[in-house]
Every structure is written in C-alpha cells, then in structure tokens.
Design a protein around this motif. Structure first.
Motif, PDB file in Angstrom:
ATOM      1  N   ARG A  92       0.831  -1.198   0.000  1.00  0.00           N
ATOM      2  CA  ARG A  92       0.000   0.000   0.000  1.00  0.00           C
ATOM      3  C   ARG A  92       0.872   1.258   0.000  1.00  0.00           C
ATOM      4  O   ARG A  92       0.605   2.226  -0.710  1.00  0.00           O
ATOM      5  CB  ARG A  92      -0.933   0.007   1.222  1.00  0.00           C
ATOM      6  CG  ARG A  92      -1.848   1.212   1.299  1.00  0.00           C
ATOM      7  CD  ARG A  92      -2.469   1.332   2.681  1.00  0.00           C
ATOM      8  NE  ARG A  92      -1.485   1.512   3.734  1.00  0.00           N
ATOM      9  CZ  ARG A  92      -0.941   2.688   4.072  1.00  0.00           C
ATOM     10  NH1 ARG A  92      -1.279   3.779   3.431  1.00  0.00           N
ATOM     11  NH2 ARG A  92      -0.065   2.751   5.044  1.00  0.00           N
ATOM     12  N   THR A  93       1.936   1.209   0.797  1.00  0.00           N
ATOM     13  CA  THR A  93       2.852   2.344   0.854  1.00  0.00           C
ATOM     14  C   THR A  93       3.523   2.572  -0.494  1.00  0.00           C
ATOM     15  O   THR A  93       3.655   3.718  -0.946  1.00  0.00           O
ATOM     16  CB  THR A  93       3.916   2.104   1.945  1.00  0.00           C
ATOM     17  OG1 THR A  93       3.246   1.908   3.188  1.00  0.00           O
ATOM     18  CG2 THR A  93       4.878   3.267   2.059  1.00  0.00           C
ATOM     19  N   TYR A  98       4.057   5.704  -5.670  1.00  0.00           N
ATOM     20  CA  TYR A  98       4.351   5.686  -7.100  1.00  0.00           C
ATOM     21  C   TYR A  98       3.150   5.825  -8.029  1.00  0.00           C
ATOM     22  O   TYR A  98       3.328   6.119  -9.200  1.00  0.00           O
ATOM     23  CB  TYR A  98       5.119   4.407  -7.462  1.00  0.00           C
ATOM     24  CG  TYR A  98       6.510   4.417  -6.905  1.00  0.00           C
ATOM     25  CD1 TYR A  98       7.501   5.226  -7.458  1.00  0.00           C
ATOM     26  CD2 TYR A  98       6.829   3.647  -5.806  1.00  0.00           C
ATOM     27  CE1 TYR A  98       8.772   5.258  -6.931  1.00  0.00           C
ATOM     28  CE2 TYR A  98       8.109   3.662  -5.270  1.00  0.00           C
ATOM     29  CZ  TYR A  98       9.073   4.472  -5.831  1.00  0.00           C
ATOM     30  OH  TYR A  98      10.330   4.493  -5.308  1.00  0.00           O
ATOM     31  N   VAL A  99       1.941   5.610  -7.545  1.00  0.00           N
ATOM     32  CA  VAL A  99       0.760   5.739  -8.417  1.00  0.00           C
ATOM     33  C   VAL A  99       0.175   7.133  -8.198  1.00  0.00           C
ATOM     34  O   VAL A  99      -0.266   7.459  -7.096  1.00  0.00           O
ATOM     35  CB  VAL A  99      -0.270   4.629  -8.113  1.00  0.00           C
ATOM     36  CG1 VAL A  99      -1.502   4.807  -8.989  1.00  0.00           C
ATOM     37  CG2 VAL A  99       0.344   3.256  -8.330  1.00  0.00           C
ATOM     38  N   THR A 100       0.164   7.931  -9.247  1.00  0.00           N
ATOM     39  CA  THR A 100      -0.254   9.325  -9.107  1.00  0.00           C
ATOM     40  C   THR A 100      -1.739   9.542  -9.354  1.00  0.00           C
ATOM     41  O   THR A 100      -2.312  10.479  -8.822  1.00  0.00           O
ATOM     42  CB  THR A 100       0.552  10.219 -10.069  1.00  0.00           C
ATOM     43  OG1 THR A 100       0.378   9.736 -11.405  1.00  0.00           O
ATOM     44  CG2 THR A 100       2.025  10.204  -9.702  1.00  0.00           C
ATOM     45  N   VAL A 107      -8.214   1.872  -6.579  1.00  0.00           N
ATOM     46  CA  VAL A 107      -8.524   0.524  -7.065  1.00  0.00           C
ATOM     47  C   VAL A 107      -7.435  -0.460  -6.647  1.00  0.00           C
ATOM     48  O   VAL A 107      -7.715  -1.573  -6.173  1.00  0.00           O
ATOM     49  CB  VAL A 107      -8.715   0.520  -8.599  1.00  0.00           C
ATOM     50  CG1 VAL A 107      -8.716  -0.897  -9.152  1.00  0.00           C
ATOM     51  CG2 VAL A 107      -9.993   1.246  -8.974  1.00  0.00           C
ATOM     52  N   LEU A 108      -6.180  -0.075  -6.807  1.00  0.00           N
ATOM     53  CA  LEU A 108      -5.072  -0.966  -6.444  1.00  0.00           C
ATOM     54  C   LEU A 108      -5.046  -1.264  -4.943  1.00  0.00           C
ATOM     55  O   LEU A 108      -4.816  -2.403  -4.532  1.00  0.00           O
ATOM     56  CB  LEU A 108      -3.740  -0.362  -6.886  1.00  0.00           C
ATOM     57  CG  LEU A 108      -3.477  -0.370  -8.391  1.00  0.00           C
ATOM     58  CD1 LEU A 108      -2.205   0.403  -8.706  1.00  0.00           C
ATOM     59  CD2 LEU A 108      -3.393  -1.797  -8.922  1.00  0.00           C
ATOM     60  N   ILE A 109      -5.280  -0.259  -4.139  1.00  0.00           N
ATOM     61  CA  ILE A 109      -5.275  -0.463  -2.684  1.00  0.00           C
ATOM     62  C   ILE A 109      -6.434  -1.359  -2.265  1.00  0.00           C
ATOM     63  O   ILE A 109      -6.264  -2.268  -1.444  1.00  0.00           O
ATOM     64  CB  ILE A 109      -5.256   0.885  -1.941  1.00  0.00           C
ATOM     65  CG1 ILE A 109      -3.894   1.558  -2.141  1.00  0.00           C
ATOM     66  CG2 ILE A 109      -5.565   0.704  -0.460  1.00  0.00           C
ATOM     67  CD1 ILE A 109      -3.796   2.967  -1.622  1.00  0.00           C
ATOM     68  N   TRP A 110      -7.610  -1.146  -2.835  1.00  0.00           N
ATOM     69  CA  TRP A 110      -8.738  -2.030  -2.530  1.00  0.00           C
ATOM     70  C   TRP A 110      -8.421  -3.462  -2.957  1.00  0.00           C
ATOM     71  O   TRP A 110      -8.722  -4.416  -2.224  1.00  0.00           O
ATOM     72  CB  TRP A 110     -10.005  -1.534  -3.241  1.00  0.00           C
ATOM     73  CG  TRP A 110     -10.789  -0.581  -2.415  1.00  0.00           C
ATOM     74  CD1 TRP A 110     -10.761   0.783  -2.485  1.00  0.00           C
ATOM     75  CD2 TRP A 110     -11.717  -0.899  -1.386  1.00  0.00           C
ATOM     76  NE1 TRP A 110     -11.619   1.332  -1.554  1.00  0.00           N
ATOM     77  CE2 TRP A 110     -12.223   0.314  -0.861  1.00  0.00           C
ATOM     78  CE3 TRP A 110     -12.169  -2.096  -0.828  1.00  0.00           C
ATOM     79  CZ2 TRP A 110     -13.152   0.362   0.164  1.00  0.00           C
ATOM     80  CZ3 TRP A 110     -13.107  -2.044   0.192  1.00  0.00           C
ATOM     81  CH2 TRP A 110     -13.582  -0.836   0.676  1.00  0.00           C
ATOM     82  N   ALA A 111      -7.826  -3.617  -4.142  1.00  0.00           N
ATOM     83  CA  ALA A 111      -7.477  -4.963  -4.630  1.00  0.00           C
ATOM     84  C   ALA A 111      -6.475  -5.638  -3.689  1.00  0.00           C
ATOM     85  O   ALA A 111      -6.609  -6.833  -3.384  1.00  0.00           O
ATOM     86  CB  ALA A 111      -6.911  -4.880  -6.050  1.00  0.00           C
ATOM     87  N   VAL A 115      -7.447  -9.109  -1.693  1.00  0.00           N
ATOM     88  CA  VAL A 115      -6.638 -10.320  -1.872  1.00  0.00           C
ATOM     89  C   VAL A 115      -6.038 -10.765  -0.536  1.00  0.00           C
ATOM     90  O   VAL A 115      -6.044 -11.954  -0.204  1.00  0.00           O
ATOM     91  CB  VAL A 115      -5.536 -10.085  -2.936  1.00  0.00           C
ATOM     92  CG1 VAL A 115      -4.515 -11.210  -2.935  1.00  0.00           C
ATOM     93  CG2 VAL A 115      -6.160  -9.932  -4.309  1.00  0.00           C
ATOM     94  N   ALA A 116      -5.543  -9.829   0.256  1.00  0.00           N
ATOM     95  CA  ALA A 116      -4.980 -10.174   1.565  1.00  0.00           C
ATOM     96  C   ALA A 116      -6.054 -10.790   2.460  1.00  0.00           C
ATOM     97  O   ALA A 116      -5.802 -11.797   3.138  1.00  0.00           O
ATOM     98  CB  ALA A 116      -4.376  -8.940   2.229  1.00  0.00           C
ATOM     99  N   ALA A 117      -7.248 -10.211   2.471  1.00  0.00           N
ATOM    100  CA  ALA A 117      -8.330 -10.753   3.296  1.00  0.00           C
ATOM    101  C   ALA A 117      -8.712 -12.155   2.846  1.00  0.00           C
ATOM    102  O   ALA A 117      -8.933 -13.049   3.682  1.00  0.00           O
ATOM    103  CB  ALA A 117      -9.547  -9.829   3.242  1.00  0.00           C
ATOM    104  N   LEU A 118      -8.758 -12.381   1.544  1.00  0.00           N
ATOM    105  CA  LEU A 118      -9.080 -13.709   1.019  1.00  0.00           C
ATOM    106  C   LEU A 118      -8.014 -14.730   1.418  1.00  0.00           C
ATOM    107  O   LEU A 118      -8.337 -15.842   1.848  1.00  0.00           O
ATOM    108  CB  LEU A 118      -9.228 -13.644  -0.499  1.00  0.00           C
ATOM    109  CG  LEU A 118      -9.623 -14.938  -1.194  1.00  0.00           C
ATOM    110  CD1 LEU A 118     -11.016 -15.359  -0.761  1.00  0.00           C
ATOM    111  CD2 LEU A 118      -9.570 -14.757  -2.700  1.00  0.00           C
TER     112      LEU A 118
END
Length: 148
Positions: A92-93, A98-100, A107-111, A115-118
C-alpha cells in the motif's frame, strides 16, 4: 513570501487534522509486526529445520503432529496474519508513493486488501480445519491411524 523562497524554519506548521491518524498507526504496526515476525519466523525455522533431524523430518506426519496441537496452529495463524497484513501495508505504501492517479491508486489499494483478506481467510481455514484423515482409503498408509 514568493514562490521561489523557502519558509522560515520557525514558521508555524499548518493546523493538524483532527481524528484518527491511519498513517501513524500503519507506521507503528509495521515496526511492531516486523519485530514479532522475526521472532515467529526464526522460531518456525528452528523448530522445523534445526531441531530433530532437520529438513529430513518434514513430511506429512510431521505436519499432522504439529497441527494436532493448538499452540502450533495459533503460531502459524499469527505468523500468517502478521505476514500478510505487514506485506499488504508495505505494498500500500509503495502504491501511494508511485501511483499518481487517484482512481487507479484507490482501485489498487482495494485490490490489495481484498486479496490479503481472502488469503487470510483461506489460510486460517486450512490451519484450523486440517484433517489428515480426509479422503484416506484402505490402501493408504494412514488408514490404520485414521481408524482409531
């Protein structure tokens, strides 16, 4: 002050935001979980690879023996949870750095967290529902053990 000058070091900072500071708690979690993970991982490696016969002892029966006790189940689950949350927070950090584009970052942070929760859910389920006798047939070497 113009745009090309640096503010005086004694200039008061902008007022702080009230409420929960998630970045601070994330930073603290990374330090605490990192220390705890070092202890858990080295304990895991020592028990599995150093004590006893070393790597030669690791087989299905070894895993069955370890997961027969709640201590090792909880040891592995805590290690799994901390490693996945620690790694996901690190990713996440990196995404934040790097994602502006805000939408892509969100979207990337939610993904990452989904995935981590799954993985946490599936890993915990495997550890606590592990049954060595599931699917054992009479021609299996585990048949005798599973009959008692």
């Amino acid at each position: 002050m113009t745009a090309d000058t640096i503010a005086d070091p004694r200039t008061p900072l902008a007022p702080r935001r009230k409420g929960l500071n998630l970045e601070k708690w994330g930073w603290l979690f990374m330090r605490g979980s990192g220390v705890l993970l070092v202890v858990l991982i080295f304990g895991h490696l020592i028990v599995n690879l150093v004590l006893g016969e070393g790597v030669r002892q690791i087989d299905f029966a070894f895993v069955v023996g370890k997961y027969a006790t709640p201590f090792w189940q909880w040891w592995d689950v805590i290690m799994l949870w901390l490693a996945l949350i620690h790694g996901t927070n690190g990713m996440r950090t990196i995404v934040n750095d790097y994602v502006t584009h805000n939408g892509t970052r969100r979207v990337l942070i939610w993904a990452l967290w989904i995935v981590a929760a799954l993985l946490i859910l599936l890993g915990t389920l495997v550890v606590f529902t592990f049954d060595p006798c599931l699917g054992v047939t009479p021609d299996s070497s585990l048949w005798q053990m599973c009959q008692g």
